[in-house]
Enzyme design. Sequence first.
Site, mmCIF file in Angstrom:
data_model
loop_
_atom_site.group_PDB
_atom_site.id
_atom_site.type_symbol
_atom_site.label_atom_id
_atom_site.label_comp_id
_atom_site.label_asym_id
_atom_site.label_seq_id
_atom_site.Cartn_x
_atom_site.Cartn_y
_atom_site.Cartn_z
ATOM 1 C CG LEU A 182 15.815 -0.313 0.155
ATOM 2 C CD1 LEU A 182 15.350 0.495 1.354
ATOM 3 C CD2 LEU A 182 16.225 -1.716 0.583
ATOM 4 C CB THR B 149 13.841 5.282 -6.934
ATOM 5 O OG1 THR B 149 14.658 6.449 -6.753
ATOM 6 C CG2 THR B 149 13.461 5.144 -8.395
ATOM 7 C CG ASP C 71 -3.007 2.515 -0.471
ATOM 8 O OD1 ASP C 71 -3.811 1.593 -0.714
ATOM 9 O OD2 ASP C 71 -1.946 2.668 -1.102
#
Length: 417
Positions: free
Chosen positions: A43, A50, A168
């Site tokens: 993805l 990852t 964030d």
Amino acid sequence: MSSCSSGSEEEDEGLDSYRKGGYHSVKIGDSFAGGRYIAQKKLGWGEFSTVWLAYDTQSSKYVALKIQKSAPQFAQAALHEIQVLSAITNGDPSNIKFVGHLVDHFKHAGPNGQHSCMVLEFLGDNLLRLIKYNRYKGLAMNKVREICKCILIALDYLHRELKLIHTDLKLENILLYSAIVPSKDPVKSGTPPILQRPMSEGTNPSFGLSINSSEKKLKQKARKAVARISERRGFVEGVGKGARCLDGIDLRCKVVDFGNACWESKPLAQEIQTRQYRAPEVILESGYSFPVDMWSFACIAFELATGEMMFTPTGGEGYTEDEDQLALMMELLGKIPRKMTARGARSKDYFNRYGDLKRIRRLKNLALDKLLVDKYTFAVTDAREFAAFLCPLLDFDPEKRPTAQQCLQHPWLNISS
């Protein structure tokens, strides 16, 4: 969890980090946790990990499998994220707070070391993909409101109940419940899961192709160049076209990616937030708390409504990117109060004793509601109502910004259109 919350689809992570302490090499059909999870496709990726679409053979559902690099610092970061995600998931047993949940976590031993793995609920495209799909046009205001309500419910839960600061918040870290295009959704498309490694599977960790390293790097560079050209072309082409019809797309969304989240009482870093969503108190290093997320939320709401970022600073001759960002804020929101420019550790780097920027003197002021009318062709009433919602969230004094709970009561969220 979609790819873009954890990395870039236009580029790949390269082979150099597939080494001791680095990424784990995954091939389609690989199994994890004693055969429970089967890798389906990659993805995305990030600096630390990852992320793979995987099939959970126990629940018969698709999940997102996040595999951390194996070096000690990445394992420590994973432990922190697991602790945060566990608190989030345990506090929301009915799954109604619009935050991504942790399904499982475990360690996986591979040739590059032992990797911490997180299993997350599988979600759809992120909001940046939605903006791109809509040809960089602003969404209809009723759709902006729908998305904003989800984000605010999530922030209210994180801030008020868990005392967590996301740090964030941005379009990439907010995922729709499902893919924008149904054929790309493994559930809606009815694609059967892969339960064993395909016979043609090669040795490449990212794509299952057996090619040498130099050829791989050349192809990486070519893909990056094509992606940049396509991005520019897509933007230019989108300028002349109208927004797409988004009817039928499920706009419910969840806040995800808590790798940088921190408890209010235990801030992790001084420099937080992605540049374009960064609050002024972070730039000035005057301390931060929940209001930094509210500033980022306001930037997101603006971007959803206009298709463009609110602040896009660039460094120039004689001034830094930070100074340009402060100047852009002041042009839109007015002069930063003296008490704010005086108390930051970096304030003296940017401001003189009168509270004016040292190296950027000429500012072009334009009020937010007027900007919405003049540049983005908002109706005057819509612009005023939207600006009335956003401006308090963009107060330079973080103590004056409304909380997520207060925002949920704002009249703008309940306008019918």
